[in-house]
Design a protein around this motif. Structure first.
Motif, PDB file in Angstrom:
ATOM      1  N   TYR A 255       0.882  -1.164   0.000  1.00  0.00           N
ATOM      2  CA  TYR A 255       0.000   0.000   0.000  1.00  0.00           C
ATOM      3  C   TYR A 255       0.915   1.207   0.000  1.00  0.00           C
ATOM      4  CZ  TYR A 255      -3.796  -3.151   1.265  1.00  0.00           C
ATOM      5  OH  TYR A 255      -4.726  -4.153   1.270  1.00  0.00           O
TER       6      TYR A 255
ATOM      7  N   ALA B  17       2.116  -4.711   3.193  1.00  0.00           N
ATOM      8  CA  ALA B  17       1.225  -5.455   4.082  1.00  0.00           C
ATOM      9  C   ALA B  17       1.697  -6.905   4.134  1.00  0.00           C
ATOM     10  CB  ALA B  17      -0.212  -5.388   3.582  1.00  0.00           C
TER      11      ALA B  17
ATOM     12  N   PRO C 216       0.036 -10.972  15.143  1.00  0.00           N
ATOM     13  CA  PRO C 216      -0.691  -9.853  15.743  1.00  0.00           C
ATOM     14  C   PRO C 216      -1.496  -9.071  14.709  1.00  0.00           C
ATOM     15  CG  PRO C 216       1.661  -9.372  15.586  1.00  0.00           C
ATOM     16  CD  PRO C 216       1.487 -10.797  15.176  1.00  0.00           C
ATOM     17  N   ASN C 217      -2.350  -8.183  15.173  1.00  0.00           N
ATOM     18  CA  ASN C 217      -3.104  -7.328  14.262  1.00  0.00           C
ATOM     19  C   ASN C 217      -2.133  -6.587  13.349  1.00  0.00           C
ATOM     20  OD1 ASN C 217      -5.565  -7.996  15.376  1.00  0.00           O
ATOM     21  ND2 ASN C 217      -5.544  -6.292  16.813  1.00  0.00           N
ATOM     22  N   GLY C 218      -2.485  -6.543  12.073  1.00  0.00           N
ATOM     23  CA  GLY C 218      -1.645  -5.821  11.125  1.00  0.00           C
ATOM     24  C   GLY C 218      -0.514  -6.649  10.550  1.00  0.00           C
ATOM     25  N   ALA C 219      -0.451  -7.931  10.896  1.00  0.00           N
ATOM     26  CA  ALA C 219       0.649  -8.776  10.417  1.00  0.00           C
ATOM     27  C   ALA C 219       0.541  -9.086   8.924  1.00  0.00           C
ATOM     28  CB  ALA C 219       0.683 -10.078  11.214  1.00  0.00           C
ATOM     29  N   GLY C 220      -0.665  -8.948   8.375  1.00  0.00           N
ATOM     30  CA  GLY C 220      -0.858  -9.225   6.946  1.00  0.00           C
ATOM     31  C   GLY C 220      -1.773 -10.410   6.668  1.00  0.00           C
ATOM     32  N   LYS C 221      -2.406 -10.942   7.696  1.00  0.00           N
ATOM     33  CA  LYS C 221      -3.239 -12.137   7.542  1.00  0.00           C
ATOM     34  C   LYS C 221      -4.416 -11.892   6.598  1.00  0.00           C
ATOM     35  CE  LYS C 221      -4.081 -12.365  12.027  1.00  0.00           C
ATOM     36  NZ  LYS C 221      -3.424 -11.130  12.500  1.00  0.00           N
ATOM     37  N   THR C 222      -5.149 -10.804   6.869  1.00  0.00           N
ATOM     38  CA  THR C 222      -6.327 -10.520   6.038  1.00  0.00           C
ATOM     39  C   THR C 222      -5.919 -10.252   4.592  1.00  0.00           C
ATOM     40  OG1 THR C 222      -7.544  -9.684   7.935  1.00  0.00           O
ATOM     41  CG2 THR C 222      -8.332  -8.988   5.777  1.00  0.00           C
ATOM     42  N   SER C 223      -4.838  -9.516   4.411  1.00  0.00           N
ATOM     43  CA  SER C 223      -4.377  -9.238   3.046  1.00  0.00           C
ATOM     44  C   SER C 223      -4.088 -10.541   2.305  1.00  0.00           C
ATOM     45  CB  SER C 223      -3.115  -8.375   3.064  1.00  0.00           C
ATOM     46  OG  SER C 223      -3.364  -7.148   3.705  1.00  0.00           O
TER      47      SER C 223
ATOM     48  N   GLN D  78     -13.756 -11.580   7.777  1.00  0.00           N
ATOM     49  CA  GLN D  78     -13.747 -11.115   9.160  1.00  0.00           C
ATOM     50  C   GLN D  78     -15.022 -10.330   9.488  1.00  0.00           C
ATOM     51  OE1 GLN D  78     -10.064  -9.095   9.664  1.00  0.00           O
ATOM     52  NE2 GLN D  78     -10.188  -9.033  11.866  1.00  0.00           N
TER      53      GLN D  78
ATOM     54  N   GLU E  76     -10.276 -14.814  11.187  1.00  0.00           N
ATOM     55  CA  GLU E  76     -10.548 -14.444  12.583  1.00  0.00           C
ATOM     56  C   GLU E  76     -11.967 -14.800  13.019  1.00  0.00           C
ATOM     57  OE1 GLU E  76      -8.809 -12.307  14.920  1.00  0.00           O
ATOM     58  OE2 GLU E  76      -7.053 -11.746  13.754  1.00  0.00           O
TER      59      GLU E  76
HETATM   60  N1  LIG Z   1      -6.560  -0.650   2.212  1.00  0.00           N
HETATM   61  C1  LIG Z   1      -5.421  -0.429   2.879  1.00  0.00           C
HETATM   62  N2  LIG Z   1      -4.731   0.696   2.715  1.00  0.00           N
HETATM   63  C2  LIG Z   1      -3.571   0.913   3.379  1.00  0.00           C
HETATM   64  N3  LIG Z   1      -3.023   0.039   4.239  1.00  0.00           N
HETATM   65  C3  LIG Z   1      -3.672  -1.096   4.450  1.00  0.00           C
HETATM   66  C4  LIG Z   1      -4.909  -1.411   3.792  1.00  0.00           C
HETATM   67  N4  LIG Z   1      -5.308  -2.626   4.205  1.00  0.00           N
HETATM   68  C5  LIG Z   1      -4.374  -3.068   5.087  1.00  0.00           C
HETATM   69  N5  LIG Z   1      -3.395  -2.161   5.227  1.00  0.00           N
HETATM   70  C6  LIG Z   1      -2.206  -2.303   6.095  1.00  0.00           C
HETATM   71  O1  LIG Z   1      -1.555  -3.504   5.786  1.00  0.00           O
HETATM   72  C7  LIG Z   1      -1.067  -4.147   6.956  1.00  0.00           C
HETATM   73  C8  LIG Z   1      -1.600  -5.564   7.063  1.00  0.00           C
HETATM   74  O2  LIG Z   1      -3.000  -5.527   7.267  1.00  0.00           O
HETATM   75  P1  LIG Z   1      -3.896  -6.845   7.377  1.00  0.00           P
HETATM   76  O3  LIG Z   1      -5.314  -6.390   7.585  1.00  0.00           O
HETATM   77  O4  LIG Z   1      -3.621  -7.728   6.249  1.00  0.00           O
HETATM   78  O5  LIG Z   1      -3.349  -7.485   8.713  1.00  0.00           O
HETATM   79  P2  LIG Z   1      -4.015  -8.568   9.666  1.00  0.00           P
HETATM   80  O6  LIG Z   1      -2.902  -9.428  10.140  1.00  0.00           O
HETATM   81  O7  LIG Z   1      -5.139  -9.227   8.989  1.00  0.00           O
HETATM   82  O8  LIG Z   1      -4.553  -7.693  10.845  1.00  0.00           O
HETATM   83  P3  LIG Z   1      -6.016  -7.693  11.444  1.00  0.00           P
HETATM   84  O9  LIG Z   1      -6.071  -8.898  12.287  1.00  0.00           O
HETATM   85  O10 LIG Z   1      -6.031  -6.417  12.220  1.00  0.00           O
HETATM   86  O11 LIG Z   1      -6.963  -7.685  10.283  1.00  0.00           O
HETATM   87  C9  LIG Z   1      -1.467  -3.247   8.113  1.00  0.00           C
HETATM   88  O12 LIG Z   1      -0.373  -2.455   8.465  1.00  0.00           O
HETATM   89  C10 LIG Z   1      -2.576  -2.411   7.556  1.00  0.00           C
HETATM   90  O13 LIG Z   1      -2.627  -1.163   8.182  1.00  0.00           O
END
Ligand SMILES: Nc1ncnc2c1ncn2[C@@H]1O[C@H](COP(=O)(O)OP(=O)(O)OP(=O)(O)O)[C@@H](O)[C@H]1O
Length: 292
Positions: free
Chosen positions: A13, A18, A36-43, A82, A159
């Motif tokens: 991004y 991510a 942890p939150n923000g690790a990149g799992k959802t991406s 999620q 999640e």
């Molecule tokens: N649309 C977006 N624009 C900018 N940054 C993004 C976007 N989506 C995710 N990110 C960033 O990418 C990184 C990974 O996010 P992601 O949601 O994949 O993590 P996660 O492990 O699933 O966390 P969570 O459990 O909080 O969903 C984070 O730093 C997040 O802020």
């Protein structure tokens, strides 16, 4: 054949990653995606579900790029996001029938398949109640039911236990465990106990990178001899807490009992105890604590 192959997958991004150059090959079983939150799992999950375009790298299902599958991917994939929203005006059964036709299930099998998935998630009794009357756990089970409508070979669950009470979490875990045969399940969580008994493999993500590609048993083995228990006075307990990763702290009649993680004996009265998976995870992900 059932094989998911990911090569050097990245999502950026702007200038922030991510996910960074993730490579992975999955076979049937459950992969626990933890971090942890923000690790990149959802991406990662959204890219596998073709809802998010990778910046770089490839995702292949049985050797073929998933984007080349187009509509056919709907036959293979089940996804519980999620933020799974339900339609308030529907009952559970109506909702599943609606989604079944959206997913292109032949009309002749819709009712039967909806009954089957209701049975799998154990919601037959509640099927004719409106969705807003469902508990959090029941909503998540309806979410799994919709993801199972096409009997997917690849099931992605993001999640699913967030917001569930402990009993609902256990129930949900048992349900997922019953689904692992003959499919690949990718389940993300930041609660390690969600995947403890069911995941054959753990992928630990941190800041978009793979920190460990391991199994629960290997993670535990790595922590052997590094988890300690000590009962001490409050002042020493505070000192230890400042210097070590402490996993639990319990007030007792005779002082405070701490469990903490350390490669060396942290206190003369400390004894080695069996590590929990959560402690092994803390050890793998924990920052280096600077000694006081
Ligand atoms: N649309 C977006 N624009 C900018 N940054 C993004 C976007 N989506 C995710 N990110 C960033 O990418 C990184 C990974 O996010 P992601 O949601 O994949 O993590 P996660 O492990 O699933 O966390 P969570 O459990 O909080 O969903 C984070 O730093 C997040 O802020």
């Amino acid at each position: 054949m059932m094989e998911l192959t990911i090569e050097r997958l990245s999502k950026r991004y702007g200038r922030d990653f991510a996910l960074r150059e993730l490579s992975l090959r999955c076979e049937p079983g459950m992969l626990g995606l933890v971090g942890p939150n923000g690790a990149g799992k959802t991406s990662l999950m959204r890219m596998i579900a073709t809802l998010l375009e990778p910046s770089e790298g490839s995702i292949r299902w049985n050797g073929q790029d998933i984007r080349a599958y187009g509509q056919a991917l709907r036959q293979v994939l089940g996804y519980l996001p999620q933020d799974f929203g339900v339609y308030p005006e529907f009952t559970g059964r109506q909702f599943l029938r609606y989604l079944a036709s959206m997913k292109g299930l032949p009309k002749s099998i819709v009712n039967r398949r909806v009954d089957e998935v209701l049975e799998i998630v154990n919601l037959e009794q509640e099927a004719d109640r409106k969705l807003p009357t469902y508990s959090g756990g029941m909503k998540q089970r309806i979410g799994i039911a919709q993801a199972l409508l096409n009997d997917p070979e690849l099931l992605i669950v993001d999640e699913p236990t967030a917001g569930l009470d402990p009993a609902e979490r256990v129930r949900f875990r048992t349900l997922l465990a019953s689904l692992t045969r003959n499919r690949i399940i990718i389940l993300s969580t930041h609660i390690i106990s969600d995947v403890e008994a069911v995941a054959s493999r753990l992928l630990i993500l941190q800041e978009g990178r793979v920190l460990a590609d391991t199994t629960p048993a290997m993670l535990l083995a790595h922590a052997a001899g590094k988890v300690w228990s000590v009962t001490t006075d409050p002042a020493t307990a505070l000192q230890l807490q400042a210097s070590y990763q402490v996993s639990t702290m319990v007030n007792q009649m005779n002082g405070i009992t701490l469990r903490l993680i350390s490669a060396t004996r942290p206190h003369e009265a400390a004894v080695v105890v069996d590590s929990s998976l959560e402690e092994a995870y803390l050890l793998a992900t924990g920052r280096q604590v600077v000694r006081a």
